[in-house]
Design an enzyme around this catalytic site. Structure first.
Site, PDB file in Angstrom:
ATOM      1  N   ARG A   1      -7.861 -10.860 -13.964  1.00 25.54           N
ATOM      2  CA  ARG A   1      -6.669 -10.174 -14.456  1.00 25.54           C
ATOM      3  C   ARG A   1      -5.536 -11.170 -14.709  1.00 25.54           C
ATOM      4  O   ARG A   1      -5.634 -12.327 -14.345  1.00 25.54           O
ATOM      5  CB  ARG A   1      -6.218  -9.121 -13.444  1.00 25.54           C
ATOM      6  CG  ARG A   1      -5.755  -9.701 -12.126  1.00 25.54           C
ATOM      7  CD  ARG A   1      -5.516  -8.624 -11.094  1.00 25.54           C
ATOM      8  NE  ARG A   1      -4.230  -7.977 -11.294  1.00 25.54           N
ATOM      9  CZ  ARG A   1      -3.588  -7.278 -10.352  1.00 25.54           C
ATOM     10  NH1 ARG A   1      -4.132  -7.165  -9.152  1.00 25.54           N
ATOM     11  NH2 ARG A   1      -2.434  -6.705 -10.573  1.00 25.54           N
ATOM     12  N   ARG A   2      -4.485 -10.692 -15.332  1.00 24.18           N
ATOM     13  CA  ARG A   2      -3.249 -11.440 -15.519  1.00 24.18           C
ATOM     14  C   ARG A   2      -3.431 -12.703 -16.345  1.00 24.18           C
ATOM     15  O   ARG A   2      -2.859 -13.731 -16.037  1.00 24.18           O
ATOM     16  CB  ARG A   2      -2.640 -11.790 -14.163  1.00 24.18           C
ATOM     17  CG  ARG A   2      -2.311 -10.573 -13.338  1.00 24.18           C
ATOM     18  CD  ARG A   2      -1.725 -10.921 -12.004  1.00 24.18           C
ATOM     19  NE  ARG A   2      -0.848  -9.859 -11.539  1.00 24.18           N
ATOM     20  CZ  ARG A   2      -0.195  -9.879 -10.384  1.00 24.18           C
ATOM     21  NH1 ARG A   2      -0.305 -10.900  -9.586  1.00 24.18           N
ATOM     22  NH2 ARG A   2       0.587  -8.893 -10.049  1.00 24.18           N
TER      23      ARG A   2
ATOM     24  N   HIS B   1      -8.152   0.367 -12.471  1.00 24.92           N
ATOM     25  CA  HIS B   1      -8.070   1.363 -11.386  1.00 24.92           C
ATOM     26  C   HIS B   1      -6.653   1.909 -11.236  1.00 24.92           C
ATOM     27  O   HIS B   1      -6.440   3.118 -11.215  1.00 24.92           O
ATOM     28  CB  HIS B   1      -8.538   0.737 -10.078  1.00 24.92           C
ATOM     29  CG  HIS B   1      -8.173   1.537  -8.865  1.00 24.92           C
ATOM     30  ND1 HIS B   1      -8.809   2.707  -8.547  1.00 24.92           N
ATOM     31  CD2 HIS B   1      -7.215   1.361  -7.934  1.00 24.92           C
ATOM     32  CE1 HIS B   1      -8.263   3.213  -7.453  1.00 24.92           C
ATOM     33  NE2 HIS B   1      -7.292   2.413  -7.065  1.00 24.92           N
ATOM     34  N   PHE B   2      -5.668   1.011 -11.135  1.00 33.99           N
ATOM     35  CA  PHE B   2      -4.352   1.590 -10.837  1.00 33.99           C
ATOM     36  C   PHE B   2      -3.697   2.199 -12.069  1.00 33.99           C
ATOM     37  O   PHE B   2      -2.837   3.064 -11.939  1.00 33.99           O
ATOM     38  CB  PHE B   2      -3.439   0.636 -10.057  1.00 33.99           C
ATOM     39  CG  PHE B   2      -2.919  -0.558 -10.801  1.00 33.99           C
ATOM     40  CD1 PHE B   2      -1.988  -0.428 -11.807  1.00 33.99           C
ATOM     41  CD2 PHE B   2      -3.350  -1.825 -10.457  1.00 33.99           C
ATOM     42  CE1 PHE B   2      -1.502  -1.539 -12.481  1.00 33.99           C
ATOM     43  CE2 PHE B   2      -2.864  -2.943 -11.121  1.00 33.99           C
ATOM     44  CZ  PHE B   2      -1.938  -2.795 -12.141  1.00 33.99           C
ATOM     45  N   HIS B   3      -4.113   1.778 -13.264  1.00 33.51           N
ATOM     46  CA  HIS B   3      -3.592   2.507 -14.430  1.00 33.51           C
ATOM     47  C   HIS B   3      -4.125   3.933 -14.446  1.00 33.51           C
ATOM     48  O   HIS B   3      -3.414   4.870 -14.774  1.00 33.51           O
ATOM     49  CB  HIS B   3      -3.922   1.776 -15.739  1.00 33.51           C
ATOM     50  CG  HIS B   3      -2.960   0.663 -16.027  1.00 33.51           C
ATOM     51  ND1 HIS B   3      -3.078  -0.570 -15.461  1.00 33.51           N
ATOM     52  CD2 HIS B   3      -1.836   0.609 -16.797  1.00 33.51           C
ATOM     53  CE1 HIS B   3      -2.074  -1.344 -15.866  1.00 33.51           C
ATOM     54  NE2 HIS B   3      -1.303  -0.660 -16.678  1.00 33.51           N
TER      55      HIS B   3
ATOM     56  N   HIS C   1       0.805  -1.211   0.000  1.00 33.93           N
ATOM     57  CA  HIS C   1       0.000   0.000   0.000  1.00 33.93           C
ATOM     58  C   HIS C   1       0.839   1.263   0.000  1.00 33.93           C
ATOM     59  O   HIS C   1       0.655   2.143  -0.824  1.00 33.93           O
ATOM     60  CB  HIS C   1      -1.056   0.093   1.093  1.00 33.93           C
ATOM     61  CG  HIS C   1      -1.925   1.269   0.772  1.00 33.93           C
ATOM     62  ND1 HIS C   1      -2.910   1.208  -0.176  1.00 33.93           N
ATOM     63  CD2 HIS C   1      -1.840   2.560   1.131  1.00 33.93           C
ATOM     64  CE1 HIS C   1      -3.405   2.403  -0.364  1.00 33.93           C
ATOM     65  NE2 HIS C   1      -2.783   3.247   0.417  1.00 33.93           N
TER      66      HIS C   1
ATOM     67  N   TYR D   1       1.899   5.441  -2.182  1.00 30.69           N
ATOM     68  CA  TYR D   1       2.090   6.830  -1.772  1.00 30.69           C
ATOM     69  C   TYR D   1       3.492   7.320  -2.087  1.00 30.69           C
ATOM     70  O   TYR D   1       3.715   8.513  -2.274  1.00 30.69           O
ATOM     71  CB  TYR D   1       1.704   7.007  -0.299  1.00 30.69           C
ATOM     72  CG  TYR D   1       0.214   6.888  -0.189  1.00 30.69           C
ATOM     73  CD1 TYR D   1      -0.591   7.969  -0.514  1.00 30.69           C
ATOM     74  CD2 TYR D   1      -0.383   5.679   0.105  1.00 30.69           C
ATOM     75  CE1 TYR D   1      -1.956   7.853  -0.520  1.00 30.69           C
ATOM     76  CE2 TYR D   1      -1.749   5.550   0.098  1.00 30.69           C
ATOM     77  CZ  TYR D   1      -2.540   6.636  -0.210  1.00 30.69           C
ATOM     78  OH  TYR D   1      -3.889   6.507  -0.225  1.00 30.69           O
TER      79      TYR D   1
HETATM   80  C1  HEM Z   1       0.354   2.039 -23.105  1.00 31.52           C
HETATM   81  C2  HEM Z   1      -0.035   2.140 -21.853  1.00 31.52           C
HETATM   82  C3  HEM Z   1      -0.216   0.920 -21.009  1.00 31.52           C
HETATM   83  C4  HEM Z   1      -0.854  -0.222 -21.334  1.00 31.52           C
HETATM   84  C5  HEM Z   1      -1.620  -0.517 -22.610  1.00 31.52           C
HETATM   85  C6  HEM Z   1      -0.716  -1.100 -20.227  1.00 31.52           C
HETATM   86  C7  HEM Z   1      -1.223  -2.373 -20.184  1.00 31.52           C
HETATM   87  C8  HEM Z   1      -1.097  -3.257 -19.161  1.00 31.52           C
HETATM   88  C9  HEM Z   1      -1.625  -4.577 -19.164  1.00 31.52           C
HETATM   89  C10 HEM Z   1      -2.393  -5.219 -20.290  1.00 31.52           C
HETATM   90  C11 HEM Z   1      -1.322  -5.126 -17.964  1.00 31.52           C
HETATM   91  C12 HEM Z   1      -1.654  -6.521 -17.512  1.00 31.52           C
HETATM   92  C13 HEM Z   1      -2.989  -6.626 -16.957  1.00 31.52           C
HETATM   93  C14 HEM Z   1      -3.359  -8.042 -16.742  1.00 31.52           C
HETATM   94  O1  HEM Z   1      -2.957  -8.927 -17.520  1.00 31.52           O
HETATM   95  O2  HEM Z   1      -4.079  -8.292 -15.776  1.00 31.52           O
HETATM   96  C15 HEM Z   1      -0.604  -4.149 -17.213  1.00 31.52           C
HETATM   97  C16 HEM Z   1      -0.131  -4.326 -15.948  1.00 31.52           C
HETATM   98  C17 HEM Z   1       0.509  -3.347 -15.218  1.00 31.52           C
HETATM   99  N1  HEM Z   1       0.776  -2.041 -15.617  1.00 31.52           N
HETATM  100 FE1  HEM Z   1       0.403  -1.282 -17.424  1.00 31.52          FE
HETATM  101  N2  HEM Z   1      -0.021  -0.494 -19.242  1.00 31.52           N
HETATM  102  C18 HEM Z   1       0.297   0.757 -19.682  1.00 31.52           C
HETATM  103  C19 HEM Z   1       0.948   1.744 -18.975  1.00 31.52           C
HETATM  104  C20 HEM Z   1       1.319   1.616 -17.665  1.00 31.52           C
HETATM  105  C21 HEM Z   1       1.849   2.688 -16.891  1.00 31.52           C
HETATM  106  C22 HEM Z   1       2.100   4.102 -17.373  1.00 31.52           C
HETATM  107  C23 HEM Z   1       2.080   2.174 -15.658  1.00 31.52           C
HETATM  108  C24 HEM Z   1       2.620   2.864 -14.452  1.00 31.52           C
HETATM  109  C25 HEM Z   1       3.579   3.722 -14.472  1.00 31.52           C
HETATM  110  C26 HEM Z   1       1.712   0.774 -15.666  1.00 31.52           C
HETATM  111  C27 HEM Z   1       1.829  -0.090 -14.597  1.00 31.52           C
HETATM  112  C28 HEM Z   1       1.431  -1.402 -14.606  1.00 31.52           C
HETATM  113  C29 HEM Z   1       1.597  -2.310 -13.510  1.00 31.52           C
HETATM  114  C30 HEM Z   1       2.265  -2.003 -12.158  1.00 31.52           C
HETATM  115  C31 HEM Z   1       1.020  -3.538 -13.895  1.00 31.52           C
HETATM  116  C32 HEM Z   1       0.883  -4.760 -13.042  1.00 31.52           C
HETATM  117  C33 HEM Z   1       1.584  -5.932 -13.551  1.00 31.52           C
HETATM  118  C34 HEM Z   1       1.006  -7.140 -12.893  1.00 31.52           C
HETATM  119  O3  HEM Z   1      -0.223  -7.235 -12.739  1.00 31.52           O
HETATM  120  O4  HEM Z   1       1.801  -7.996 -12.512  1.00 31.52           O
HETATM  121  N3  HEM Z   1       1.250   0.468 -16.908  1.00 31.52           N
HETATM  122  N4  HEM Z   1      -0.472  -2.998 -17.970  1.00 31.52           N
HETATM  123 CU   LIG Z   2      -3.359  -0.436  -0.855  1.00 28.50          CU
END
Ligand code: HEM
Ligand SMILES: [Cu+2]
Ligand SMILES: [Cu+2]
Lengths: 540, 188
Positions: free
Chosen positions: A429-430, A366-368, A215, A219
């Protein structure tokens, strides 16, 4: 007084470089698992990409931004040369080495455990060691922030610490302490197993340790953005900070209440009882307070800017704002995304509502929106604002900057709104692949397709961002003057000790962590027979 | 009025507005916390209260989660208990059959890594952590088929880990239960 510009530029360039790579992977993931991209014959590649995307976006990128910005604040707000430059470079190189060390096993498919590395899934040892090096590198930064503030205090006994530095140091302490959870998990639990010294692990305990980090790390990501809200935006748009004291209180509240609430990530877990879940849920409500205070103070500060520019009326002043100023645009976009994301966050924090969306695509949406949207758009703004001071050259592409910010905002909305929606429909997800021909899943296809379009808009915006910064390195030279932070309406001449130092609040942060985490951790650590066999990735 | 005075009063106004806003923020937060407490206590939507452990490497040998005990079971009081396990990359039973409008207790665990059970279109959603037993109360108000994906990454076959829940009417379920044993809808 920015002396160590090379150091700061190195941090920013590495941050935005890895961001560009991870962004491309994100767009690819979005596309490949959608109904318009079903040719992935090897789903395993998706998880390599996801591990890399998550590890970079969650750990490497924001940490580097916080560090680079932190060094810039230390030099310009304190108006003194950075102490410990050699250590700062050591920290930087530790992060470089750690990132390379982590990325090789990821690329080889030996560490597809995702950035949350939930055991008993165990990946290659070097992945974890790489993450540890990144964290150690950032801890050097924490120590340097503290030392630099101490040096300044010696030279200015009793003087109010500039707000930017006060907040920056609060953020660094928060990071130092919140990273301890994952560090304990890695050092005590995962690394011994990954190194082959042990072959069992307590998966429940590991999840509690990780929630300690999960969490407050949010922040830590947020800190540079909030510092920019308070100390850059009002100056950039010609206003003043409404209240210096309220700003300090907000940062103190983040420090104290962001920590003891991480178990809201384990509402659906079997290894903690309902009691501690309730306590963490209640504390989570508290963390909305500093954000609500910030929204007020920033809106009031912006209103001051508008009135100084001749704005009138109850809401008429909004028109008087400098809307062509990139900082104004970034702030407005950031607030809109923070508003929507915050509303979603209220749903996540209540464990009754959480059960409908836990671990669905709602969470990623949400977190995106909050992190990729509200937070990262301010990282862009920080870079644009600092760039002329770091390069000694003017950023001339103002129109391009505005377009880039607009595209990021639009892209984020187009990506994340449908993303939330499919989460409500129960899309997990994932997953590398969805069978959209199944009649029960088919209704999600259209929404996912919209998200793909949004993802490509974001990618385009990200590329523009990097081009703008690169062109900024070659622009004609121009002296940008000293880098300054916003002044408050009533610039403090004295500040109560409690609002000028961190010790009391750090002590409170640690004490609350111990009361809210001590018992569950001890309980799990001493329970017999809860260790389970490790499952090594790539060994099957 | 001197400049000093206007300055002094504007400071006061600013402080008052700020105090008011702080009060509003605190009220919002207290109201939210009370609402959550009310819903939790009054409507009994609390998460699982107790922590129970189990040894995942011995699940198939003895105890509650041996293969012959998995599936749905009609209790003497008319309630139903469902026992299930998750493993890379399936649930056992892969298809769970339950009656509509009946209090159901789901008890589940994992045989290997972390998985999750999510029943689409409901608020049934829990983690399966090896070593621990997850328990969740549920009640379906609509008959039909529901998808039940694994909602936590559990390695390279995660995307293929989808189970099913079949909610049938009460007499249908009672008929199936007559033969005794544990019920499932695998292969139907
Ligand atoms: C082009 C822009 C972006 C796209 C299309 C994108 C797409 C995705 C996708 C498809 C996932 C996996 C979701 C899943 O399979 O459940 C993901 C996970 C994630 N994204 Fe992005 N993302 C983008 C930008 C960003 C940005 C700017 C950040 C933060 C700075 C970010 C942080 C994360 C994080 C922390 C995860 C988690 C990975 C996980 O679940 O293990 N993403 N993103
Ligand atoms: Cu939290
Ligand atoms: Cu699974």
């Amino acid at each position: 007084m920015l002396v160590n510009r090379k150091l700061i530029l190195a941090h920013f360039w590495l941050a935005f470089g890895v961001f560009g790579v991870a962004l491309t992977l994100g767009a690819w993931q979005m596309f490949i698992r959608s109904p318009i991209g079903t040719w992935l014959s090897n789903p395993e590649l998706y998880y390599r990409s996801l591990t890399a995307h998550g590890t970079v976006m969650g750990y490497v990128f924001p940490t580097l931004v916080a560090m680079g910005f932190g060094y810039a604040i230390a030099e310009s707000a304190l108006e003194q040369r950075l102490v410990g430059v050699r250590w700062a470079w050591t920290g930087f190189w530790l992060i470089v080495v750690g990132s390379v060390m982590a990325v090789i096993p990821i690329a080889l498919g030996r560490a597809s455990v995702l950035y949350t590395f939930y055991p008993p899934l165990i990946g290659n040892l070097f992945y974890y060691l790489g993450v540890v090096l990144v964290v150690v590198g950032s801890w050097i930064w924490v120590a340097l922030m503290s030392i630099n503030l101490r040096v300044w205090r010696k030279a200015h006994p009793g003087a109010p610490v500039p707000l930017a530095m006060f907040a920056n140091v609060a953020g660094s302490y928060l990071w130092a302490w919140t990273a301890v959870g994952a560090a304990l998990e890695l050092l005590l639990q995962i690394i011994p197993v990954a190194a082959g010294l042990k072959n069992t692990i307590d998966a429940g305990l590991a999840r509690i340790f990780f929630s300690w980090t999960l969490h407050a790390i949010v922040y830590f990501w947020l800190m540079p953005t909030y510092i920019a809200y308070y100390t850059i935006v009002p100056r950039a748009i010609g206003g003043r900070v409404y209240s210096d004291a309220m700003a300090r209180i907000s940062f103190i509240l983040f420090l104290v209440v962001a920590m003891p609430i991480g178990m809201h990530h384990t509402f659906a877990d079997p290894q903690v009882g309902a009691g501690f879940k309730f306590i963490h849920s209640a504390f989570t409500a508290l963390v909305a307070l500093p954000t609500l205070l910030t929204v007020f103070t920033i809106c009031a500060s912006v209103e001051i800017a508008a009135r100084l520019r001749g704005g009138r009326g109850m809401f008429g002043w909004i028109r008087a704002l400098p809307w062509d100023n990139p900082m104004m645009l970034a702030l407005a976009f950031s607030f809109v995304m923070l508003g929507f994301g915050g509303a979603g966050g209220l749903i996540n924090m209540s464990y009754q509502l959480d059960t409908t969306i836990h671990n669905t695509q709602w969470i990623t949406g949400h977190f995106h929106l909050i992190f990729g949207g509200a937070i990262v758009i301010m990282y862009f703004a920080i870079a644009y604002d600092l760039w002329p001071h770091l390069t000694g050259r003017e950023l001339v592409d103002i129109r391009l900057i505005r377009t880039q910010l607009w595209l990021w905002f639009i892209g984020m909305i187009v990506t994340t709104f449908p993303w939330h929606w499919v989460g409500i429909l129960g899309m997990p997800r994932r997953m590398a692949y969805f069978d959209f021909s199944d009649p029960a899943i088919a209704p999600q296809a259209l929404s996912v397709t919209f998200s793909v379009i949004g993802g490509f808009i974001l990618l385009a915006s990200g590329i523009m961002f990097i081009i703008i910064l690169a062109r900024g390195m070659r622009a004609p030279q121009a002296d940008a003057g000293a880098y300054r932070f916003a002044l408050a309406v009533h610039q403090p001449t004295t500040v109560p000790v409690a609002l000028n130092t961190h010790a009391l609040w750090v002590a409170l942060m640690i004490a609350l962590t111990i009361t809210n985490y001590g018992y569950p951790i001890l309980n799990l650590a001493t329970a017999a027979g809860t260790s389970v066999p490790a499952v090594y990735v790539g060994a099957q | 009025m001197s400049a000093e005075d206007t300055h002094g009063s504007s400071v006061e106004v600013a402080a008052r507005v700020e105090r008011r806003w702080t009060a509003i923020a605190v009220i919002i937060i207290v109201a939210m916390a009370l609402l959550a407490a009310f819903a939790g206590i009054h409507q009994a939507t609390m998460p699982q209260p107790r922590v129970e452990t189990t040894d995942p490497s011995r699940l198939h040998l003895s105890g509650e989660f041996v293969e012959s005990n998995l599936g749905s079971m009609l209790e003497a009081n008319g309630n139903v208990t469902v026992r299930a396990i998750g493993q890379q990359y399936s649930f056992t039973p892969a298809c769970i059959v339950v009656p509509v409008d009946t209090p159901i207790t789901l008890r589940a665990t994992s045989a290997d890594v972390v998985h999750g059970i999510l029943i689409q279109g409901t608020n049934v959603n829990t983690m399966l952590v090896p070593g621990y037993i997850s328990e969740q109360l549920m009640r379906f108000t609509r008959t039909g088929d529901y998808l039940m994906p694994c909602q936590e990454f559990c390695s390279f076959g995660h995307e293929g880990m989808w189970g099913k829940v079949k909610v049938v009417d009460k007499t249908n379920f009672a008929n199936r239960a007559k033969a005794g044993g544990r019920l499932s809808c695998v292969g139907q």
